[in-house]
Write a protein that holds these residues in place. Structure first.
Motif, PDB file in Angstrom:
ATOM      1  N   UNK A  96       0.825  -1.227   0.000  1.00  0.00           N
ATOM      2  CA  UNK A  96       0.000   0.000   0.000  1.00  0.00           C
ATOM      3  C   UNK A  96       0.850   1.264   0.000  1.00  0.00           C
ATOM      4  N   UNK A  97       1.855   1.352   0.912  1.00  0.00           N
ATOM      5  CA  UNK A  97       2.773   2.496   0.979  1.00  0.00           C
ATOM      6  C   UNK A  97       2.041   3.830   1.141  1.00  0.00           C
ATOM      7  N   UNK A  98       0.962   3.821   1.912  1.00  0.00           N
ATOM      8  CA  UNK A  98       0.271   5.078   2.224  1.00  0.00           C
ATOM      9  C   UNK A  98       1.015   5.809   3.341  1.00  0.00           C
ATOM     10  N   UNK A  99       0.873   7.132   3.372  1.00  0.00           N
ATOM     11  CA  UNK A  99       1.486   7.920   4.434  1.00  0.00           C
ATOM     12  C   UNK A  99       0.591   7.833   5.676  1.00  0.00           C
ATOM     13  N   UNK A 100       1.065   7.204   6.760  1.00  0.00           N
ATOM     14  CA  UNK A 100       0.187   6.968   7.918  1.00  0.00           C
ATOM     15  C   UNK A 100      -0.236   8.244   8.636  1.00  0.00           C
ATOM     16  N   UNK A 101       0.565   9.311   8.497  1.00  0.00           N
ATOM     17  CA  UNK A 101       0.266  10.567   9.196  1.00  0.00           C
ATOM     18  C   UNK A 101      -0.625  11.500   8.383  1.00  0.00           C
ATOM     19  N   UNK A 102      -1.004  11.083   7.164  1.00  0.00           N
ATOM     20  CA  UNK A 102      -1.888  11.893   6.326  1.00  0.00           C
ATOM     21  C   UNK A 102      -3.260  11.236   6.242  1.00  0.00           C
ATOM     22  N   UNK A 103      -4.283  12.045   6.122  1.00  0.00           N
ATOM     23  CA  UNK A 103      -5.628  11.507   5.929  1.00  0.00           C
ATOM     24  C   UNK A 103      -5.726  10.838   4.562  1.00  0.00           C
ATOM     25  N   UNK A 104      -6.802  10.102   4.380  1.00  0.00           N
ATOM     26  CA  UNK A 104      -7.051   9.470   3.084  1.00  0.00           C
ATOM     27  C   UNK A 104      -7.090  10.519   1.977  1.00  0.00           C
ATOM     28  N   UNK A 105      -7.776  11.625   2.223  1.00  0.00           N
ATOM     29  CA  UNK A 105      -7.871  12.686   1.212  1.00  0.00           C
ATOM     30  C   UNK A 105      -6.503  13.250   0.873  1.00  0.00           C
ATOM     31  N   UNK A 106      -5.670  13.480   1.894  1.00  0.00           N
ATOM     32  CA  UNK A 106      -4.344  14.040   1.647  1.00  0.00           C
ATOM     33  C   UNK A 106      -3.429  13.034   0.953  1.00  0.00           C
ATOM     34  N   UNK A 107      -3.609  11.744   1.257  1.00  0.00           N
ATOM     35  CA  UNK A 107      -2.846  10.714   0.539  1.00  0.00           C
ATOM     36  C   UNK A 107      -3.177  10.742  -0.942  1.00  0.00           C
ATOM     37  N   UNK A 108      -4.461  10.798  -1.271  1.00  0.00           N
ATOM     38  CA  UNK A 108      -4.878  10.805  -2.672  1.00  0.00           C
ATOM     39  C   UNK A 108      -4.403  12.070  -3.379  1.00  0.00           C
ATOM     40  N   UNK A 109      -4.417  13.183  -2.652  1.00  0.00           N
ATOM     41  CA  UNK A 109      -4.062  14.473  -3.257  1.00  0.00           C
ATOM     42  C   UNK A 109      -2.561  14.721  -3.324  1.00  0.00           C
ATOM     43  N   UNK A 110      -1.768  13.796  -2.811  1.00  0.00           N
ATOM     44  CA  UNK A 110      -0.321  14.029  -2.671  1.00  0.00           C
ATOM     45  C   UNK A 110       0.335  14.398  -4.006  1.00  0.00           C
ATOM     46  N   UNK A 111       0.079  13.604  -5.037  1.00  0.00           N
ATOM     47  CA  UNK A 111       0.677  13.883  -6.343  1.00  0.00           C
ATOM     48  C   UNK A 111       0.158  15.170  -6.960  1.00  0.00           C
ATOM     49  N   UNK A 112      -1.123  15.451  -6.727  1.00  0.00           N
ATOM     50  CA  UNK A 112      -1.724  16.680  -7.257  1.00  0.00           C
ATOM     51  C   UNK A 112      -1.074  17.905  -6.618  1.00  0.00           C
ATOM     52  N   UNK A 113      -0.789  17.804  -5.324  1.00  0.00           N
ATOM     53  CA  UNK A 113      -0.157  18.925  -4.627  1.00  0.00           C
ATOM     54  C   UNK A 113       1.242  19.161  -5.165  1.00  0.00           C
ATOM     55  N   UNK A 114       1.967  18.069  -5.429  1.00  0.00           N
ATOM     56  CA  UNK A 114       3.315  18.200  -5.993  1.00  0.00           C
ATOM     57  C   UNK A 114       3.295  18.832  -7.380  1.00  0.00           C
TER      58      UNK A 114
ATOM     59  N   UNK B 159      -4.683   3.501  -2.250  1.00  0.00           N
ATOM     60  CA  UNK B 159      -3.412   3.509  -2.973  1.00  0.00           C
ATOM     61  C   UNK B 159      -3.646   3.579  -4.482  1.00  0.00           C
ATOM     62  N   UNK B 160      -4.670   2.881  -4.950  1.00  0.00           N
ATOM     63  CA  UNK B 160      -5.015   2.909  -6.369  1.00  0.00           C
ATOM     64  C   UNK B 160      -5.499   4.299  -6.776  1.00  0.00           C
ATOM     65  N   UNK B 161      -6.342   4.909  -5.937  1.00  0.00           N
ATOM     66  CA  UNK B 161      -6.832   6.264  -6.224  1.00  0.00           C
ATOM     67  C   UNK B 161      -5.678   7.256  -6.270  1.00  0.00           C
ATOM     68  N   UNK B 162      -4.731   7.126  -5.358  1.00  0.00           N
ATOM     69  CA  UNK B 162      -3.568   8.012  -5.358  1.00  0.00           C
ATOM     70  C   UNK B 162      -2.750   7.847  -6.648  1.00  0.00           C
ATOM     71  N   UNK B 163      -2.630   6.606  -7.112  1.00  0.00           N
ATOM     72  CA  UNK B 163      -1.834   6.343  -8.307  1.00  0.00           C
ATOM     73  C   UNK B 163      -2.445   6.941  -9.567  1.00  0.00           C
ATOM     74  N   UNK B 164      -3.779   7.009  -9.610  1.00  0.00           N
ATOM     75  CA  UNK B 164      -4.437   7.499 -10.828  1.00  0.00           C
ATOM     76  C   UNK B 164      -4.877   8.965 -10.705  1.00  0.00           C
ATOM     77  N   UNK B 165      -4.598   9.586  -9.547  1.00  0.00           N
ATOM     78  CA  UNK B 165      -5.085  10.951  -9.312  1.00  0.00           C
ATOM     79  C   UNK B 165      -4.582  11.941 -10.349  1.00  0.00           C
ATOM     80  N   UNK B 166      -3.357  11.776 -10.809  1.00  0.00           N
ATOM     81  CA  UNK B 166      -2.764  12.714 -11.773  1.00  0.00           C
ATOM     82  C   UNK B 166      -3.037  12.311 -13.217  1.00  0.00           C
TER      83      UNK B 166
END
Length: 357
Positions: A86-104, A145-152
């Protein structure tokens, strides 16, 4: 240059004196779902990591959408990736995990919020945005994790054994969801797996790998019904092998029994070969016109729901033969341990390989 979306050209990868990949060439079309299938250590994950730029190849080239990406760092390549863990960031919410690439990528707050909301609905977790990964089940974390991968909206989606850490029921459900999502998005997808059933169920094409080389590329039907090598025949599904000698272009001798087959091969008479057949292709309903008839004793029977897997002692063949009989046949013919059966090996279901396997 090929017009394939992803073109892998004569790729090698060495780790010291060990050859992990040897002369790999492969074309993947836009929108395809391709599975790299093989046992542990066969090179499938190494190939995926080379495509991602996480382990740069020693030789060869990789071209994506007409652009040579062979030596680019991962952040300059157009892909999303999902790992087994999964490799999700444990200290970030689900929303922030998904948005991580978008923020970058400097997407503004409203764009990120809209995209995250869309993806949470897509993966069936519309109310999970404020939760943390530890509050979710394994299957839910993998969806995030899948949503984060396809967010961008990447051009290429890479899945590194994404289901292997999940229990069987969740795995079965999630593989269907992933396939449906991939069809909906039309994103070119490569999935690494050692699970043959997973590959057969999900892939448009399967790349079977062994010891750093590609053994066969084909649709699930082609891989299963027409294995190109003994390794593919053994690794994908179950296969019986009989040592035999070639009589002519359509006949072999198994023990003292002559067996005819329809798949023509150019082999010298009297040369050694192996005849192969899948357990479900062995027939027990025969008539006077049936060829390749053999007598056998029923050595064991294992109930597996819709069919019974039987171990048979076939006259003239040293090794036990595995056959799958439907429950209807077992009931109708009243088959039980110790029975003697007349078997048939249909000509068009036999495979012939050079040498003894």
């Amino acid at each position: 240059m090929s017009d394939a979306y992803l073109n892998i050209i004569e790729l090698d990868k060495f780790f010291g004196s060990f050859t992990a990949l040897k002369n790999i060439s492969l074309e993947i079309q836009e929108g395809e779902f391709v599975c790299f299938l093989g046992p542990s250590g066969c090179g499938k994950t190494t190939l995926l990591r080379a495509i991602a730029g996480l382990d740069i190849q020693s030789n060869g080239r990789i071209v994506q959408a007409g652009k040579d990406i062979s030596w680019l760092s991962p952040d300059r390549r157009d892909f999303g990736i999902v790992f087994q863990s999964y490799a999700l960031f444990p200290n970030l919410t689900v929303a922030d995990n998904i948005a991580y690439g978008l923020k970058n990528r400097k997407a503004n707050r409203s764009e990120r919020k809209a995209r995250v909301s869309e993806l949470l609905n897509t993966i069936g977790l519309p109310d999970a945005g404020n939760k943390y990964p530890a509050q979710l089940s394994g299957g839910q974390q993998q969806r995030v994790a899948l949503a984060r991968a396809i967010a961008t909206s990447p051009g290429l989606l890479l899945l590194d054994e994404p289901l292997s850490a999940l229990d069987a029921r969740v795995r079965l459900h999630l593989r269907h969801e992933i396939k449906e999502l991939q069809r909906k998005l039309g994103v070119t997808t490569i999935m690494v797996t050692h699970d043959q059933e997973e590959a057969l169920a999900m892939a448009d094409r399967i790349v079977v790998m062994n010891q750093g080389v590609i053994e066969q590329v084909g649709t699930p039907e082609e891989i299963y019904s027409n294995p190109a090598t003994p390794f593919v025949a053994q690794f994908v599904g179950t296969m019986n092998f009989f040592p035999c000698s070639v009589v002519d272009g359509s006949t072999v001798k198994v023990g003292q029994q002559k067996v005819s087959y329809k798949r023509q091969m150019e082999l010298d008479n009297n040369s050694e070969a192996s005849l192969a057949i899948r357990p479900e292709d062995i027939r027990i309903r025969v008539d006077d016109h049936t060829s390749n008839r053999l007598m056998a004793g029923v050595g064991s029977m294992e109930f597996l729901g819709s069919f019974v897997r039987s171990t048979l002692d076939v006259d003239g063949i040293e090794e036990p033969v595995i056959a799958d009989f439907s429950m209807n046949d077992v009931r109708d013919l009243n088959i039980s341990l110790g029975d003697r059966l007349m078997l048939a090996l249909p000509e068009d279901r036999l495979h012939l390989f050079v040498g003894n396997c």
